[in-house]
Motif scaffolding. Structure first.
Motif, short mmCIF file in Angstrom:
data_model
loop_
_atom_site.label_atom_id
_atom_site.label_comp_id
_atom_site.label_asym_id
_atom_site.label_seq_id
_atom_site.Cartn_x
_atom_site.Cartn_y
_atom_site.Cartn_z
N LYS A 177 51.28 77.42 56.16
CA LYS A 177 51.65 76.49 55.58
C LYS A 177 52.71 76.29 54.44
CE LYS A 177 47.90 74.69 56.82
NZ LYS A 177 47.89 73.46 58.03
N SER A 178 53.57 75.50 54.29
CA SER A 178 54.59 75.48 53.27
C SER A 178 54.74 74.11 52.49
CB SER A 178 56.09 75.65 53.86
OG SER A 178 56.09 74.66 54.84
N ALA A 179 55.34 74.02 51.25
CA ALA A 179 55.54 73.17 50.35
C ALA A 179 57.19 72.84 50.21
CB ALA A 179 54.88 73.42 49.07
N LYS A 180 57.52 72.11 49.82
CA LYS A 180 59.13 71.69 49.63
C LYS A 180 59.29 70.95 48.32
CE LYS A 180 62.89 69.34 51.76
NZ LYS A 180 63.34 68.44 52.95
N VAL A 181 60.29 71.47 47.56
CA VAL A 181 60.75 70.99 46.17
C VAL A 181 61.97 70.33 46.31
CG1 VAL A 181 61.03 71.32 43.79
CG2 VAL A 181 59.25 72.45 45.15
N VAL A 182 62.33 69.17 46.00
CA VAL A 182 63.39 68.60 45.95
C VAL A 182 63.72 68.10 44.60
CG1 VAL A 182 64.97 66.62 46.85
CG2 VAL A 182 63.23 67.47 48.35
N PHE A 183 64.97 68.23 44.10
CA PHE A 183 65.29 68.16 42.82
C PHE A 183 66.75 66.93 42.80
CE2 PHE A 183 64.07 72.40 42.36
CZ PHE A 183 63.06 72.40 41.07
N GLY A 184 66.45 65.99 42.17
CA GLY A 184 67.75 64.79 42.12
C GLY A 184 68.46 64.97 41.19
N SER A 185 69.47 64.03 40.88
CA SER A 185 70.39 64.26 40.02
C SER A 185 69.79 63.84 38.55
CB SER A 185 71.62 63.47 40.21
OG SER A 185 72.17 63.79 41.39
N ALA A 186 70.42 64.26 37.73
CA ALA A 186 70.04 64.22 36.43
C ALA A 186 70.04 62.57 36.03
CB ALA A 186 70.88 65.12 35.00
N MET A 187 69.40 62.00 35.36
CA MET A 187 69.55 60.48 34.75
C MET A 187 69.38 60.76 33.37
SD MET A 187 66.62 59.04 37.78
CE MET A 187 66.82 57.32 36.95
N ARG A 188 69.96 59.72 32.84
CA ARG A 188 70.09 59.24 31.31
C ARG A 188 69.54 57.94 31.02
NH1 ARG A 188 71.88 63.35 28.08
NH2 ARG A 188 73.01 65.01 29.05
N PHE A 189 68.93 57.68 30.19
CA PHE A 189 68.49 56.14 29.88
C PHE A 189 68.94 56.05 28.34
CE2 PHE A 189 65.61 57.61 33.24
CZ PHE A 189 65.73 56.68 34.14
N ALA A 190 69.59 55.20 27.91
CA ALA A 190 70.31 54.98 26.74
C ALA A 190 69.37 53.93 25.83
CB ALA A 190 71.78 54.41 26.63
#
Length: 72
Positions: free
Chosen positions: A33-46
């Motif tokens: 069994k396996s799991a996958k981690v996906v990181f998105g681009s950094a977001m900034r909220f002003a």
């Protein structure tokens, strides 16, 4: 706080840690069994980007994050 927010999406955890168990199961009947981690681009909220109450700003932030996560 205008700190960057990094969206993270996890895939396959329902196979590795089934509901009701406390320990991960990486093998089931000799099948890995396996799991996958996906990181998105950094977001900034002003702060200035959101008008209205704090609750409305929080909802708008969560809506934006949800849209990014669904595209990942």
């Amino acid at each position: 706080t205008e700190c960057p927010v990094i969206p993270v999406r996890l895939y396959g955890l329902e196979d590795v840690i089934p509901k009701g168990t406390s320990l991960p199961r990486f093998f089931d009947r000799l099948q890995r069994k396996s799991a996958k981690v996906v990181f998105g681009s950094a977001m900034r909220f002003a702060k200035q980007a959101f008008s209205g109450t704090q609750a409305q700003a929080r909802k708008a932030t969560m809506r934006a994050l949800r849209e990014v996560l669904l595209r990942m």
